[in-house]
Design an enzyme around this catalytic site. Structure first.
Site, PDB file in Angstrom:
ATOM      1  CG  ASP B  31       1.021  -7.863  -3.566  1.00 52.29           C
ATOM      2  OD1 ASP B  31       0.605  -8.525  -2.590  1.00 52.29           O
ATOM      3  OD2 ASP B  31       1.616  -6.786  -3.462  1.00 52.29           O
ATOM      4  CG  ASP B  33      -1.487  -2.823   1.070  1.00 49.46           C
ATOM      5  OD1 ASP B  33      -2.689  -2.494   1.149  1.00 49.46           O
ATOM      6  OD2 ASP B  33      -0.563  -2.139   1.535  1.00 49.46           O
ATOM      7  CG  ASN B  65       3.968 -12.385   1.448  1.00 46.76           C
ATOM      8  OD1 ASN B  65       3.581 -13.497   1.071  1.00 46.76           O
ATOM      9  ND2 ASN B  65       5.195 -11.948   1.269  1.00 46.76           N
ATOM     10  CG  ASN B  66      -2.564  -8.514   5.216  1.00 48.28           C
ATOM     11  OD1 ASN B  66      -2.866  -9.127   6.244  1.00 48.28           O
ATOM     12  ND2 ASN B  66      -2.738  -7.211   5.092  1.00 48.28           N
ATOM     13  CG  HIS B 190       3.678  -4.087   5.602  1.00 48.10           C
ATOM     14  ND1 HIS B 190       3.661  -4.807   4.445  1.00 48.10           N
ATOM     15  CD2 HIS B 190       3.885  -4.989   6.595  1.00 48.10           C
ATOM     16  CE1 HIS B 190       3.836  -6.097   4.710  1.00 48.10           C
ATOM     17  NE2 HIS B 190       3.977  -6.229   6.008  1.00 48.10           N
ATOM     18  CE  LYS B 221       2.999 -12.052  -2.285  1.00 50.70           C
ATOM     19  NZ  LYS B 221       2.259 -10.899  -2.841  1.00 50.70           N
ATOM     20  CG  ASP B 247       3.602  -3.326  -4.111  1.00 47.40           C
ATOM     21  OD1 ASP B 247       3.418  -4.529  -3.803  1.00 47.40           O
ATOM     22  OD2 ASP B 247       3.771  -2.427  -3.260  1.00 47.40           O
TER      23      ASP B 247
END
Lengths: 314, 314
Positions: B31, B33, B65-66, B190, B221, B247
């Site tokens: 991942d 971020d 996922n961004n 976020h 995800k 994370d």
């Protein structure tokens, strides 16, 4: 009269049965949109039916989840659409009840951040509940915008000026566990003409519930609070003396059932008879409260029932 | 090594154990971020750790996922933050995978209405998937705005230019049961600096799910589809050969577990060790997939592990 197989509810009612039911009730609680009007058009016969109820000594009370107008503006709308004998005191909107909740129940100390229409803000300010002034920060983002320091509640309603920044601000305020989270109502959507729909307060509330990880306290139907407002302002508004009439099973019928009132579905709005039968025939006990006790095609059906009374008393 | 009371997962790992684990894997899925960077700041040591993995022959794949940028823009970001050896082919974003899904899986015929950033629209158009042009109708409302006739999918992502009109249009398109309903991801929010948060795609998806009465198909995800994209583009990407590092328990760990991968939580982002323990110790079997197999403080922990390898091979 129970259904053919012992299934309670959905009794189609008219004529003498309807008259007897109305005679047994002192308070007639009416939803507005889909029951007495559609937007700016009155349901045929609805104004006459409301006048008849009032003339026959009934307390007629309007219980609407529409949170976009202050009550003053509703009085004008009633008058404009031919309901000329409706007064401010008869109108219970989710915005008015939200103001009462904030002022009298939780006695909020601090400002309220409103994600909703100007009408909602007006109603709150009229009750002396201060709202955060929406700053006109051109180009501001959630990274750099100002946030008020003393926000003690976020109130979500229908907001046709919703922006991402408003949603983000509301989410930030809700990080404070001492900041209350209220929703005027949970209506998912509203029908418009031409098959279009309008997202409702419930849609915006869901967005904020996800971004904040919290659940909103809902003021409007089907929550019981609006009935508490009514019964605190009208002595004698006992559940057994009230009939709740609406067009939406998930809000109006459930509200009535949550408050212990007899319920009546009109078929002039969102829910159809088949929807009611589906809930009635389902095996989920949670669906019981969604089943109307009675069904009429329209509240205009009250007129012939009353005419018979008038003829008898002539 | 199972936990003290037979509870599987959350194994804190470093040194030789970490080295052995990495040696057993051919594919390292990361991942972004909270793992290798926070916004525009790289996690200390992350760029070196990624370089080491690549130098040691690992396929390093980024699974984010961004959905706000097209992949080209990611390559620039990687380079700018010191990850100079990352190539386009290694980047799997939820916007890229949404484009693949629309083009290759459902083979959409017609336009896609995008409630998301320009970057998402760019990615779709790059894949040859036509998007509805957002008309610049000053003062238009859902009552009178134009609606495109051939919309066959609504795709929701992060949208910092969200307006009520966009939400209403998307709700109207979804009245057509033949119109697909997709979400790039379901991330609820976020973290930003200063305790602020940014509502995520999951927040907007929830709003649209309520107003449409439908459930979105989620591409990102924890849904398995992103892994299908990876394994279709890299031969040998067998689950047993992959390690998923992230994370966030609810997205990254669940994604790995849904795809049958070993999972590793880094403590440089959203989820804390206590959150993982809570899921591990809960009795709900649905929480099993949220428990990481392994935990490291940071992917910078990989460096000493590799140094030992390098020393051994010197």
């Amino acid at each position: 009269m129970a259904g053919a197989f012992g299934l309670k509810g959905c009794q189609k009612i008219r004529g003498p049965q309807l008259r007897n039911l109305l005679e047994a009730k002192d308070f007639i609680l009416l939803d507005c949109d889909g029951v007495i009007w559609h937007g700016e058009t009155a349901v045929t016969g609805a104004a006459k039916a409301v006048s008849s109820l009032i003339r026959h000594g009934k307390h007629v009370v309007f219980v609407t989840n529409n949170c976009t107008r202050p009550r003053e503006s509703y009085v004008h709308k009633f008058c404009r659409l031919g309901f000329t004998d409706v007064m401010l005191e008869q109108i219970f909107s989710s915005s008015y009840c939200s103001a009462l909740y904030l002022r009298d129940v939780v006695k909020v100390r601090g400002q309220v951040y409103v994600m909703g229409c100007d009408g909602l803000r007006t109603e709150l300010e009229g009750a002396g509940v201060p709202c955060v002034e929406e700053a006109d920060e051109a180009g501001a983002t959630i990274y750099d915008c100002a946030l008020a320091a003393d926000v003690k509640a976020v109130l979500v309603g229908h907001d046709d000026k919703l922006t991402f920044l408003k949603l983000a601000k509301a989410s930030c305020y809700l990080r404070d566990p001492d900041c209350l989270f209220l929703a005027t109502d949970n209506d998912p959507w509203h029908p418009l003409s031409g098959g279009r729909i309008l997202p409702g307060s419930g849609s915006l509330t869901a967005a904020l519930e996800v971004s904040s990880g919290r659940k909103a306290t809902v003021i409007g139907k089907p929550s019981r609070f609006m009935f508490e407002c009514i019964s605190s302002q009208f002595s004698g508004a006992e559940p057994a003396k009230c009939l709740m009439i609406g067009d939406r099973l998930e809000t109006d019928m459930l509200f009535g059932s949550n408050c212990g009132l007899d319920t009546m579905l009109t078929l002039t709005g969102v829910s159809q008879l088949e929807d009611a039968h589906e809930y009635r025939d389902s095996e989920l006990s949670a669906n019981r409260g969604l089943v109307p006790d009675y069904v009429v095609d329209s509240i205009a059906d009250f007129l012939p029932a009353f005419e018979e009374v008038d003829e008898q008393s002539d």
